[in-house]
Scaffold this motif. Structure first.
Motif, short mmCIF file in Angstrom:
data_model
loop_
_atom_site.label_atom_id
_atom_site.label_comp_id
_atom_site.label_asym_id
_atom_site.label_seq_id
_atom_site.Cartn_x
_atom_site.Cartn_y
_atom_site.Cartn_z
N GLU A 230 0.74 -1.25 0.21
CA GLU A 230 0.28 0.08 -0.03
C GLU A 230 0.88 1.00 0.09
O GLU A 230 0.28 1.94 -0.87
CB GLU A 230 -0.70 0.27 1.11
N ASP A 231 2.05 0.99 1.02
CA ASP A 231 3.28 2.27 0.66
C ASP A 231 4.19 1.92 -0.26
O ASP A 231 5.87 1.73 0.71
CB ASP A 231 2.77 2.79 2.03
N ASN A 232 4.19 1.09 -0.75
CA ASN A 232 5.72 -0.06 -1.00
C ASN A 232 6.44 -0.11 -0.25
O ASN A 232 7.39 0.01 -0.78
CB ASN A 232 6.06 1.46 -2.19
N THR B 191 14.36 11.11 11.38
CA THR B 191 13.91 11.41 12.19
C THR B 191 13.65 12.34 12.02
O THR B 191 13.78 13.75 11.65
CB THR B 191 14.81 12.23 13.54
N VAL B 192 12.28 12.40 11.74
CA VAL B 192 11.11 13.32 10.90
C VAL B 192 10.87 14.48 12.14
O VAL B 192 10.39 14.67 13.07
CB VAL B 192 9.84 12.92 10.35
N LEU B 193 10.85 16.07 11.33
CA LEU B 193 10.44 17.40 11.51
C LEU B 193 11.29 17.34 12.90
O LEU B 193 11.08 18.17 13.51
CB LEU B 193 9.32 17.46 12.41
N GLY C 48 -3.51 1.26 5.98
CA GLY C 48 -2.63 0.05 6.50
C GLY C 48 -1.46 -0.17 7.04
O GLY C 48 -0.78 -1.39 6.85
N GLN C 49 -1.47 0.68 7.67
CA GLN C 49 0.52 0.89 8.74
C GLN C 49 0.02 1.24 9.60
O GLN C 49 0.00 2.31 10.58
CB GLN C 49 0.90 2.12 7.86
N PRO C 50 -0.91 0.52 10.46
CA PRO C 50 -1.58 0.97 12.13
C PRO C 50 -0.12 0.49 12.97
O PRO C 50 0.99 -0.15 12.89
CB PRO C 50 -1.89 -1.00 12.09
O1 TEU Z 1 8.06 8.41 5.12
C1 TEU Z 1 8.50 9.39 6.34
C2 TEU Z 1 8.33 11.09 6.37
O2 TEU Z 1 8.02 11.38 7.61
C3 TEU Z 1 6.93 11.09 4.82
O3 TEU Z 1 5.97 10.61 5.10
C4 TEU Z 1 7.50 12.10 4.96
O4 TEU Z 1 7.21 13.04 5.37
C5 TEU Z 1 6.32 12.55 3.15
O5 TEU Z 1 7.06 11.54 2.10
C6 TEU Z 1 7.05 14.01 2.85
O6 TEU Z 1 6.00 14.25 1.83
C7 TEU Z 1 8.88 7.92 5.86
C8 TEU Z 1 9.62 6.39 4.50
O7 TEU Z 1 10.27 7.25 4.03
C9 TEU Z 1 7.87 7.08 3.76
O8 TEU Z 1 8.26 6.28 1.88
C10 TEU Z 1 7.06 6.46 3.81
O9 TEU Z 1 5.59 7.00 3.90
C11 TEU Z 1 6.57 6.31 5.70
O10 TEU Z 1 7.61 6.19 6.32
C12 TEU Z 1 5.59 5.29 6.50
O11 TEU Z 1 6.75 4.18 6.47
#
Ligand code: TEU
Length: 577
Positions: A82-84, A279-281, A191-193
């Motif tokens: 669902e998310d490759n 580590t997003v954001l 699809g990603q709990p």
């Molecule tokens: O990405 C984390 C994430 O925060 C991304 O969703 C990002 O914010 C967004 O793509 C920006 O547009 C990781 C993976 O790299 C991404 O491919 C996944 O979809 C996501 O986690 C969930 O596992």
């Protein structure tokens, strides 16, 4: 008799002698250049239109020729896609269209045989809803896996989700379980709990997974959204926000450091491994707290403030202008902030970002290769581990989608749904911006040659290759002035001059709006990088200062005049002290 007593993770008492237990981690990642493969789009060996493991094996010599010494594979595990693949149904098996476990082991061997290392993608914040744990968890309240996930009662007798949080894919972060009054949390697609890391059994499962792959020979992990694994347990409503409502409840949560330390002590410290955290954001302070070696958590992270420089509030779809000056300041902040404290990564592309061609003030037209080289010099020679995303070395460009129907990604589909529902959002996210920044820009098949399907597949590709196939691997290998060989030179230079690994970062010409310049300095060497990001010719007297330096690399054949920079001209200069 031999008495062995384990005192703590570092020391063993053996016959009254204290000996050190931790295997020596060599910190090899400080000398690594890492190539990211997005397996689905890299190379298809069996004509089903999807890249696969045998396809990767067939291209390892190409990567060896480029000179990289480590490969990061985006997820190859069993998954409904669902998310490759970032939705894993079985962490210990491979997505069948990609190949088998046997193929995978053979790939690891072939990578190691060539003197390269390999990182797997650890997606441990969530699983797929097709994972056996989740299927069991929602099947009954008594399931032993119920507490593997975050399941809460909805408000208003189940009519409303437990909180107003929104996830990263622009929808509610909660999904109702059938017609019950309970919901599960998913910070990404339905699809990603999300896994419940509060449960020690979940942490043990993740440690087993790490061990499983490390024992099979992988050298480390890129840890997907790893700063989201600990959630505030109050589960309260948050102030509504266009940029993810409730994020303070799950970004850098209260037990994050504790969990990462546990993974490190129990598993990672026992292998000569590396981890890079997505580590997003995160701000600089957050990253420092995660990567200072004494804390024993992560080795390094991706620094999103540097990459998302043209985003607003960290959301790349929100319209914002790129300013080179601001980028210079932000890069300086991160380079100096991490210096001598922890370790950085250097990234300009990945599978979630649009291509760098035409971004960061580079040119997509006449100066495409010249300006891509200028950008390459600029980011690659800072302190940290450089990453190259597949196709970046060819100057692969964005496909310029005209309609969302040309895309496959769950993220852009959700965004369009939202834009159609709330028309006012178009002020912030015009359709054009959404298509320009969507993730499929980076996911079109690798251009191996200029044939119809770009040498990627003999079948029908899952996503159409870019129509512009002029810059492809075959052409690049035949042209000694290609971007490919420029990266090859950069990698060689990086290996040769210790100042690139160890030197302090000193910014130069900070006020200039068109030139990105800096020095790297140790007490023995000095390296200077000057990169222009304009079509205009520039005359800068201050360049004289470097006249007696040796020219290591440039994107022009010669220097016309030392103080003159031609369009996008870039120089790497060096002096031994
Ligand atoms: O990405 C984390 C994430 O925060 C991304 O969703 C990002 O914010 C967004 O793509 C920006 O547009 C990781 C993976 O790299 C991404 O491919 C996944 O979809 C996501 O986690 C969930 O596992």
């Amino acid at each position: 008799m031999t008495v062995i007593l384990f005192l703590d993770k570092h020391f063993i008492l053996k016959n009254n002698n204290v000996i050190i237990n931790t295997m020596k981690r060599t910190l090899w990642y400080k000398d690594a250049v890492i190539y990211q493969i997005y397996p689905r789009s890299f190379c298809d060996s069996n004509g089903d239109g999807l890249g696969d493991i045998n396809g990767i094996i067939s291209k390892l010599d190409y990567l060896k020729e480029l000179g990289v010494n480590c490969i990061w594979l985006s997820p190859i595990y069993d998954s409904p896609q669902e998310d490759n693949g970032y939705d894993i149904a079985n962490y210990k098996d491979i997505y069948k269209p990609f190949g088998t476990l046997e193929d995978t082991k053979r790939m690891f061997d072939e990578i190691h045989k060539r003197g390269m290392r390999v990182l797997m993608d650890l997606v441990a914040n969530h699983t797929s809803s097709e994972h056996e744990w989740f299927k069991s968890a929602i099947s009954s309240k008594d399931s032993p896996y119920r507490d593997y996930y975050i399941i809460k009662k909805g408000r208003k007798g189940g009519k409303k989700p437990p909180t107003n949080w929104t996830g990263f894919f622009s929808e509610s972060a909660w999904e109702r379980i059938g017609d019950t009054d309970e919901y599960y949390l998913h910070l990404f697609a339905k699809g990603q709990p999300d896994l419940n890391w509060e449960n020690p059994k979940v942490r043990q499962e993740i440690k087993n997974i790490l061990k499983y792959w490390l024992d099979m020979g992988v050298d480390g992990f890129r840890c997907d959204v790893i700063n989201l694994i600990s959630k505030r347990q109050e589960f309260k409503n948050a102030r509504p926000s266009l940029a993810i409502t409730g994020k303070h409840n799950f970004i850098n949560g209260p037990r994050l450091h504790e969990y990462l330390h546990e993974l490190y002590v129990d598993v990672l410290s026992k292998y000569d491994s590396m981890t890079v955290g997505e580590t997003v954001l995160d701000e600089l302070e957050d990253v420092l707290a995660l990567t200072i070696p004494e804390r024993e958590e992560l080795d390094t992270t991706f620094n999103f403030e540097c990459l998302d420089i043209d985003a607003l509030f960290g959301v790349k779809y929100f319209k914002n202008k790129f300013r080179l000056n601001r980028w210079k300041k932000v890069m300086y902040k991160w380079q100096s902030g991490l210096y001598n404290k922890s370790w950085s990564t250097l990234v300009i592309e990945n599978h979630d970002q649009r291509r760098s061609v035409g971004r960061f003030n580079t040119d997509e037209g006449e100066y495409r290769i010249v300006s891509a080289k200028s950008l390459a010099n600029m980011y690659f020679l800072m302190q940290g581990t450089p990453f190259i995303y597949q196709g970046q070395e060819l100057a692969m460009a964005n496909p310029h989608f005209e309609s969302v129907d040309e895309c496959e990604d769950v993220e852009i589909k959700n965004i369009y749904r939202l834009l159609n529902k709330y028309k006012f959002l178009k002020l912030l996210v015009p359709n054009k911006r959404a298509l320009e920044y969507c993730r499929d820009n980076a996911r079109t098949p690798m251009l191996w040659d200029d044939s119809e399907n770009a040498g990627f597949t003999t079948g029908t590709p899952w996503l159409a290759p870019n129509k512009d196939k002029r810059y492809n691997a075959k052409q690049a290998l035949e042209d000694k002035n290609s971007l490919f060989y420029h990266y090859q030179s950069l990698i060689k230079i990086k290996g040769r001059y210790p100042v690139i690994r160890d030197g302090e970062y000193v910014p130069l010409m900070m006020k200039n709006k068109n030139i990105f310049a800096y020095k790297r300095v140790t007490n023995k060497e000095e390296l200077v990088v000057i990169s222009s990001f304009t079509k205009k010719e520039l005359n800068r007297k201050e360049l004289k200062e470097f006249k007696d330096y040796q020219l290591l690399l440039s994107n022009y054949q010669d220097i016309k005049e030392f103080t003159l920079l031609r369009p996008y001209e870039s120089r790497v200069l060096y002096k031994k002290k």
